[in-house]
Design a protein around this motif. Structure first.
Motif, PDB file in Angstrom:
ATOM      1  N   LEU A  61      -9.590  11.090 -10.498  1.00 23.77           N
ATOM      2  CA  LEU A  61      -9.449  11.935  -9.310  1.00 23.77           C
ATOM      3  C   LEU A  61     -10.336  11.459  -8.165  1.00 23.77           C
ATOM      4  O   LEU A  61      -9.937  11.502  -7.004  1.00 23.77           O
ATOM      5  CB  LEU A  61      -9.750  13.392  -9.663  1.00 23.77           C
ATOM      6  CG  LEU A  61      -8.708  14.064 -10.571  1.00 23.77           C
ATOM      7  CD1 LEU A  61      -9.189  15.437 -10.999  1.00 23.77           C
ATOM      8  CD2 LEU A  61      -7.370  14.149  -9.886  1.00 23.77           C
ATOM      9  N   GLN A  62     -11.538  10.983  -8.489  1.00 19.41           N
ATOM     10  CA  GLN A  62     -12.413  10.445  -7.444  1.00 19.41           C
ATOM     11  C   GLN A  62     -11.821   9.180  -6.845  1.00 19.41           C
ATOM     12  O   GLN A  62     -11.903   8.965  -5.633  1.00 19.41           O
ATOM     13  CB  GLN A  62     -13.797  10.145  -8.012  1.00 19.41           C
ATOM     14  CG  GLN A  62     -14.640  11.372  -8.246  1.00 19.41           C
ATOM     15  CD  GLN A  62     -15.964  11.028  -8.909  1.00 19.41           C
ATOM     16  OE1 GLN A  62     -16.165   9.911  -9.387  1.00 19.41           O
ATOM     17  NE2 GLN A  62     -16.868  12.002  -8.950  1.00 19.41           N
ATOM     18  N   ALA A  63     -11.223   8.342  -7.671  1.00 20.90           N
ATOM     19  CA  ALA A  63     -10.597   7.115  -7.161  1.00 20.90           C
ATOM     20  C   ALA A  63      -9.393   7.453  -6.285  1.00 20.90           C
ATOM     21  O   ALA A  63      -9.135   6.771  -5.283  1.00 20.90           O
ATOM     22  CB  ALA A  63     -10.179   6.214  -8.313  1.00 20.90           C
ATOM     23  N   ASN A  64      -8.662   8.513  -6.639  1.00 18.28           N
ATOM     24  CA  ASN A  64      -7.481   8.893  -5.857  1.00 18.28           C
ATOM     25  C   ASN A  64      -7.842   9.509  -4.514  1.00 18.28           C
ATOM     26  O   ASN A  64      -7.023   9.507  -3.602  1.00 18.28           O
ATOM     27  CB  ASN A  64      -6.596   9.853  -6.641  1.00 18.28           C
ATOM     28  CG  ASN A  64      -5.735   9.138  -7.649  1.00 18.28           C
ATOM     29  OD1 ASN A  64      -5.652   7.917  -7.635  1.00 18.28           O
ATOM     30  ND2 ASN A  64      -5.115   9.881  -8.527  1.00 18.28           N
ATOM     31  N   ARG A  65      -9.038  10.042  -4.371  1.00 16.47           N
ATOM     32  CA  ARG A  65      -9.429  10.626  -3.078  1.00 16.47           C
ATOM     33  C   ARG A  65      -9.478   9.583  -1.974  1.00 16.47           C
ATOM     34  O   ARG A  65      -9.138   9.858  -0.833  1.00 16.47           O
ATOM     35  CB  ARG A  65     -10.807  11.287  -3.193  1.00 16.47           C
ATOM     36  CG  ARG A  65     -10.759  12.631  -3.824  1.00 16.47           C
ATOM     37  CD  ARG A  65     -12.105  13.322  -3.757  1.00 16.47           C
ATOM     38  NE  ARG A  65     -12.211  14.188  -4.915  1.00 16.47           N
ATOM     39  CZ  ARG A  65     -13.267  14.286  -5.694  1.00 16.47           C
ATOM     40  NH1 ARG A  65     -14.346  13.574  -5.443  1.00 16.47           N
ATOM     41  NH2 ARG A  65     -13.262  15.090  -6.717  1.00 16.47           N
ATOM     42  N   SER A  66      -9.901   8.375  -2.319  1.00 22.62           N
ATOM     43  CA  SER A  66     -10.004   7.323  -1.307  1.00 22.62           C
ATOM     44  C   SER A  66      -8.720   6.501  -1.193  1.00 22.62           C
ATOM     45  O   SER A  66      -8.661   5.553  -0.413  1.00 22.62           O
ATOM     46  CB  SER A  66     -11.172   6.399  -1.632  1.00 22.62           C
ATOM     47  OG  SER A  66     -10.942   5.751  -2.865  1.00 22.62           O
ATOM     48  N   PHE A  67      -7.695   6.873  -1.952  1.00 31.68           N
ATOM     49  CA  PHE A  67      -6.433   6.122  -1.936  1.00 31.68           C
ATOM     50  C   PHE A  67      -5.637   6.435  -0.680  1.00 31.68           C
ATOM     51  O   PHE A  67      -5.524   7.574  -0.248  1.00 31.68           O
ATOM     52  CB  PHE A  67      -5.595   6.476  -3.168  1.00 31.68           C
ATOM     53  CG  PHE A  67      -4.244   5.829  -3.183  1.00 31.68           C
ATOM     54  CD1 PHE A  67      -4.109   4.498  -3.496  1.00 31.68           C
ATOM     55  CD2 PHE A  67      -3.111   6.559  -2.858  1.00 31.68           C
ATOM     56  CE1 PHE A  67      -2.865   3.898  -3.509  1.00 31.68           C
ATOM     57  CE2 PHE A  67      -1.865   5.967  -2.870  1.00 31.68           C
ATOM     58  CZ  PHE A  67      -1.748   4.639  -3.195  1.00 31.68           C
ATOM     59  N   SER A  68      -5.097   5.400  -0.061  1.00 34.28           N
ATOM     60  CA  SER A  68      -4.173   5.577   1.059  1.00 34.28           C
ATOM     61  C   SER A  68      -3.020   4.604   0.869  1.00 34.28           C
ATOM     62  O   SER A  68      -3.129   3.621   0.138  1.00 34.28           O
ATOM     63  CB  SER A  68      -4.871   5.332   2.394  1.00 34.28           C
ATOM     64  OG  SER A  68      -5.310   4.000   2.470  1.00 34.28           O
ATOM     65  N   LYS A  69      -1.925   4.887   1.532  1.00 32.66           N
ATOM     66  CA  LYS A  69      -0.749   4.031   1.389  1.00 32.66           C
ATOM     67  C   LYS A  69      -1.034   2.630   1.916  1.00 32.66           C
ATOM     68  O   LYS A  69      -1.880   2.437   2.788  1.00 32.66           O
ATOM     69  CB  LYS A  69       0.440   4.634   2.137  1.00 32.66           C
ATOM     70  CG  LYS A  69       1.006   5.856   1.466  1.00 32.66           C
ATOM     71  CD  LYS A  69       2.290   6.270   2.129  1.00 32.66           C
ATOM     72  CE  LYS A  69       2.942   7.382   1.341  1.00 32.66           C
ATOM     73  NZ  LYS A  69       4.228   7.753   1.892  1.00 32.66           N
ATOM     74  N   ILE A  70      -0.293   1.674   1.386  1.00 35.02           N
ATOM     75  CA  ILE A  70      -0.433   0.289   1.807  1.00 35.02           C
ATOM     76  C   ILE A  70       0.086   0.156   3.234  1.00 35.02           C
ATOM     77  O   ILE A  70       1.160   0.643   3.567  1.00 35.02           O
ATOM     78  CB  ILE A  70       0.367  -0.633   0.866  1.00 35.02           C
ATOM     79  CG1 ILE A  70      -0.119  -0.479  -0.568  1.00 35.02           C
ATOM     80  CG2 ILE A  70       0.274  -2.082   1.312  1.00 35.02           C
ATOM     81  CD1 ILE A  70       0.790  -1.133  -1.589  1.00 35.02           C
ATOM     82  N   SER A  71      -0.709  -0.473   4.088  1.00 30.54           N
ATOM     83  CA  SER A  71      -0.275  -0.655   5.464  1.00 30.54           C
ATOM     84  C   SER A  71      -0.284  -2.144   5.812  1.00 30.54           C
ATOM     85  O   SER A  71      -0.998  -2.931   5.202  1.00 30.54           O
ATOM     86  CB  SER A  71      -1.179   0.111   6.431  1.00 30.54           C
ATOM     87  OG  SER A  71      -2.458  -0.477   6.464  1.00 30.54           O
ATOM     88  N   ALA A  72       0.513  -2.490   6.780  1.00 28.41           N
ATOM     89  CA  ALA A  72       0.579  -3.864   7.259  1.00 28.41           C
ATOM     90  C   ALA A  72      -0.297  -3.969   8.500  1.00 28.41           C
ATOM     91  O   ALA A  72       0.124  -3.614   9.600  1.00 28.41           O
ATOM     92  CB  ALA A  72       2.009  -4.254   7.556  1.00 28.41           C
ATOM     93  N   CYS A  73      -1.505  -4.403   8.313  1.00 35.20           N
ATOM     94  CA  CYS A  73      -2.493  -4.565   9.391  1.00 35.20           C
ATOM     95  C   CYS A  73      -2.709  -3.258  10.167  1.00 35.20           C
ATOM     96  O   CYS A  73      -3.033  -3.286  11.349  1.00 35.20           O
ATOM     97  CB  CYS A  73      -2.077  -5.674  10.342  1.00 35.20           C
ATOM     98  SG  CYS A  73      -1.948  -7.279   9.554  1.00 35.20           S
ATOM     99  N   GLY A  74      -2.491  -2.133   9.524  1.00 39.32           N
ATOM    100  CA  GLY A  74      -2.690  -0.841  10.180  1.00 39.32           C
ATOM    101  C   GLY A  74      -1.595  -0.464  11.162  1.00 39.32           C
ATOM    102  O   GLY A  74      -1.695   0.558  11.826  1.00 39.32           O
ATOM    103  N   LEU A  75      -0.544  -1.269  11.252  1.00 36.65           N
ATOM    104  CA  LEU A  75       0.531  -0.985  12.210  1.00 36.65           C
ATOM    105  C   LEU A  75       1.545   0.003  11.662  1.00 36.65           C
ATOM    106  O   LEU A  75       2.027   0.872  12.387  1.00 36.65           O
ATOM    107  CB  LEU A  75       1.230  -2.277  12.616  1.00 36.65           C
ATOM    108  CG  LEU A  75       0.364  -3.294  13.358  1.00 36.65           C
ATOM    109  CD1 LEU A  75       1.142  -4.583  13.576  1.00 36.65           C
ATOM    110  CD2 LEU A  75      -0.100  -2.728  14.673  1.00 36.65           C
TER     111      LEU A  75
END
Length: 103
Positions: A61-75
């Motif tokens: 659960l702690q690892a999932n808190r910092s999870f975000s979707k994969i982005s392409a250079c933030g675009l």
């Protein structure tokens, strides 16, 4: 000139297929991350859960808190909507090019 059109069309189709396959796999990964989080929450509520399992669930659960979707250079994010957006851009460009061709 006709051969070049089919080469470009084939190249665009290949890229769209690869993009779609990548997005499908990414979406499956996102769904599994959500299911893992739900499972850990259910296990932690279970009174028969051992201390080691609870500790593992807390770490997950702690690892999932910092999870975000994969982005392409933030675009943009790589998810199920990306092929649709790519197709919109491609068709918009084709319409503009056709307008210039028939002027």
């Amino acid at each position: 000139m006709g051969i070049m059109f089919f080469v470009v069309l084939g190249w665009a189709a290949k890229n769209l297929i690869y993009l779609t396959l990548n997005c499908i796999q990414s979406e499956k990964f996102y769904i599994m991350v959500e299911k893992t989080e739900e499972t850990c929450l259910q296990l932690m509520k279970n009174p028969n859960c051992s201390k080691n399992q609870k500790r593992l669930c807390r770490v997950v659960l702690q690892a999932n808190r910092s999870f975000s979707k994969i982005s392409a250079c933030g675009l943009f994010y790589v998810d199920a909507t990306l092929p649709i957006l790519f197709t919109e851009v491609l068709t918009g460009n084709i319409i503009v090019l056709l307008q210039f061709a028939f002027l």
